[in-house]
Design a protein around this motif. Structure first.
Motif, mmCIF file in Angstrom:
data_model
loop_
_atom_site.group_PDB
_atom_site.id
_atom_site.type_symbol
_atom_site.label_atom_id
_atom_site.label_comp_id
_atom_site.label_asym_id
_atom_site.label_seq_id
_atom_site.Cartn_x
_atom_site.Cartn_y
_atom_site.Cartn_z
ATOM 1 N N THR A 127 0.806 -1.222 0.000
ATOM 2 C CA THR A 127 0.000 0.000 0.000
ATOM 3 C C THR A 127 0.840 1.273 0.000
ATOM 4 O OG1 THR A 127 -0.127 0.054 2.441
ATOM 5 C CG2 THR A 127 -1.829 -1.202 1.270
ATOM 6 N N THR A 128 2.145 1.162 0.093
ATOM 7 C CA THR A 128 2.987 2.359 0.091
ATOM 8 C C THR A 128 3.086 2.931 -1.317
ATOM 9 O OG1 THR A 128 5.008 1.060 -0.225
ATOM 10 C CG2 THR A 128 4.345 1.523 2.041
ATOM 11 N N LYS A 129 3.352 4.206 -1.401
ATOM 12 C CA LYS A 129 3.379 4.902 -2.688
ATOM 13 C C LYS A 129 4.412 4.298 -3.626
ATOM 14 C CE LYS A 129 4.549 9.394 -4.709
ATOM 15 N NZ LYS A 129 4.998 10.786 -4.417
ATOM 16 N N GLU A 130 5.614 4.062 -3.116
ATOM 17 C CA GLU A 130 6.690 3.569 -3.964
ATOM 18 C C GLU A 130 6.382 2.183 -4.527
ATOM 19 O OE1 GLU A 130 7.157 4.943 -1.006
ATOM 20 O OE2 GLU A 130 8.055 6.846 -1.635
ATOM 21 N N LEU A 180 3.398 0.802 -4.907
ATOM 22 C CA LEU A 180 2.294 0.901 -5.861
ATOM 23 C C LEU A 180 2.800 1.352 -7.231
ATOM 24 C CD1 LEU A 180 -0.541 2.463 -3.663
ATOM 25 C CD2 LEU A 180 -0.489 0.158 -4.639
ATOM 26 N N LEU A 181 3.721 2.314 -7.227
ATOM 27 C CA LEU A 181 4.294 2.763 -8.501
ATOM 28 C C LEU A 181 5.099 1.649 -9.162
ATOM 29 C CD1 LEU A 181 5.442 6.376 -7.527
ATOM 30 C CD2 LEU A 181 3.645 5.770 -9.161
ATOM 31 N N VAL A 191 9.946 6.559 -9.191
ATOM 32 C CA VAL A 191 10.596 5.964 -8.021
ATOM 33 C C VAL A 191 12.109 6.146 -8.103
ATOM 34 C CG1 VAL A 191 10.940 3.834 -6.703
ATOM 35 C CG2 VAL A 191 8.723 4.297 -7.776
ATOM 36 N N SER A 206 6.314 5.042 -14.225
ATOM 37 C CA SER A 206 6.254 4.750 -12.787
ATOM 38 C C SER A 206 7.640 4.459 -12.233
ATOM 39 C CB SER A 206 5.319 3.557 -12.534
ATOM 40 O OG SER A 206 4.007 3.847 -12.954
ATOM 41 N N SER A 245 4.644 -1.441 -8.833
ATOM 42 C CA SER A 245 3.758 -2.524 -9.263
ATOM 43 C C SER A 245 3.383 -2.391 -10.734
ATOM 44 C CB SER A 245 2.492 -2.549 -8.397
ATOM 45 O OG SER A 245 2.806 -2.912 -7.067
ATOM 46 N N PHE A 285 11.434 7.256 2.803
ATOM 47 C CA PHE A 285 10.537 6.211 2.421
ATOM 48 C C PHE A 285 9.609 5.896 3.587
ATOM 49 C CE2 PHE A 285 14.160 5.362 -0.433
ATOM 50 C CZ PHE A 285 13.478 5.530 -1.611
ATOM 51 N N ASP A 286 8.709 6.792 3.831
ATOM 52 C CA ASP A 286 7.804 6.666 4.960
ATOM 53 C C ASP A 286 6.937 5.419 4.801
ATOM 54 O OD1 ASP A 286 6.372 7.286 7.244
ATOM 55 O OD2 ASP A 286 4.856 8.442 6.133
ATOM 56 N N SER A 294 13.199 9.498 -7.034
ATOM 57 C CA SER A 294 13.128 9.598 -5.573
ATOM 58 C C SER A 294 14.354 8.970 -4.920
ATOM 59 C CB SER A 294 11.858 8.912 -5.056
ATOM 60 O OG SER A 294 10.703 9.553 -5.523
#
Length: 363
Positions: A140-143, A145-146, A335, A331, A148, A357-358, A338
């Protein structure tokens, strides 16, 4: 067990063996990614990923070379051929399995081991349910998901170059002796994979210095060109049935078909080596859940692609691949940019990894 079941194939054993090989592959790929990560550091992960991928893809080269040389002019594989081929493969598989026992135990520095045990629970001590929950949270984290999106693309293109495209070549009757060129196409996929993995391994430090996005861009261009040429060269009905028709514009060319195989292999190595590299960099302390999610998403979309591949015309399959390629590449770039910022912060002495990377690194 799957390979052994092919020595004397029966419907029941083939289905059971296929299920077992899928289960084993999920465990093995996750373990390989984790082993690669814990034996690398941020400076060597790109090099090690490239070398690992090049060595892995030698199987494509040798396997397809054997098929190309030994089965020329053979329309039906006799029992004798089948016994020899799958008995040899079973022995090789057993040897490879036992070879895993010889892998070295990773060396963990005393201060790293102490840091892992102070104030946190060691990941090796948690139960399966906790590990599963941790993987779900990571998804479920942003990174993740990207990432994926690019995981999904690698599953779609894996199905295409390993199953759909060889079928297309075999069904293109305007190619002289098309069955022969299925093995040759597989050889050139392997050559592309090996060259890509070897180059990215040799120049791994430069990849880290200049970012992973140039390698991903190379894979993007390679696959985009390959999809366009396949669209021009292969009849649209080829994934479904044999055809004596032309491609969209030109008459099917054996040379072009084989060249596209090379581009598919080169692009695949570009994506997979950089996925291993970025996962090993981002999830150094606990990489197993990240690699498990990678294989889960990849395998899920590969299965979906296998489901529709025998029922959908070639141009629509290529359209799906191009759309997934664009979204997956963008995507990955997000990442990667980042992580480049993070790497600059670490180099400058500002260790903000756990803040940046919260939610990714777990206490």
């Amino acid at each position: 067990l799957f390979i052994a079941s092919l020595i004397q194939p029966l419907a029941a054993t083939l289905y059971i063996g296929s299920s077992l090989v899928g289960l084993g592959a999920g465990v093995l790929w996750t373990a390989q990614g984790n082993f690669l990560t814990i034996n690398s550091d941020p400076d060597t992960i790109a090099r090690n990923s490239g070398i690992f991928w090049a060595l892995l893809q030698f199987s494509l080269l040798f396997g397809n070379l054997y098929v190309f040389l030994q089965l020329q002019g053979v329309s039906i594989i006799s029992d004798e051929y089948r016994y020899i081929i799958y008995s040899v493969l079973t022995v090789v598989c057993v040897i490879g399995t036992f070879a895993l026992l010889a892998l070295r135990k990773p060396k963990v520095a005393e201060e790293e081991e102490l840091a892992m045990n102070v104030g946190s629970k060691n990941a090796s001590e948690e139960g399966p349910l906790q590990a599963f929950k941790r993987s779900i949270y990571l998804l479920t984290t942003k990174e993740m998901l990207l990432l994926s999106a690019v995981f999904a693309y690698t599953g779609l293109e894996l199905t295409f170059f390993s199953g759909v495209y060889p079928t297309c070549i075999g069904n293109t009757r305007l190619i002289h002796n098309p069955d022969k060129y299925i093995g040759l196409a597989g050889i050139f996929v392997g050559i592309g994979e090996i060259i890509g993995g070897a180059c990215f391994g040799i120049f791994g430090k430069k990849t880290i210095r200049h970012g992973r996005d140039p390698v991903i861009l190379l894979g993007f261009i390679s696959h985009l060109i390959a999809f366009f040429l396949i669209f021009m060269n292969i009849p649209e009905i080829a994934p479904i049935s044999a055809s004596e028709g032309h491609g969209f514009i030109i008459q099917p060319s054996t040379t072009l078909a084989v060249a596209c195989s090379f581009l598919l292999g080169l692009g695949d190595s570009s994506f997979n080596t950089q996925i291993y590299s970025i996962l090993g960099f981002m999830y150094t302390e606990d990489s197993a859940p990240a690699f498990a999610l990678f294989k889960f998403v990849q395998s899920l979309f590969a299965a979906v692609a296998f489901f529709y591949s025998g029922h959908v015309m070639l141009q629509w399959q290529l359209l799906v691949l191009v759309i997934a390629l664009v979204f997956g590449t963008l995507s990955f770039f997000m990442v990667e940019w980042s992580t480049t910022t993070l790497n600059w912060q670490l180099t400058a002495g500002h260790d903000d990894r756990f803040e940046f990377f919260d939610g990714i690194c777990f206490d």
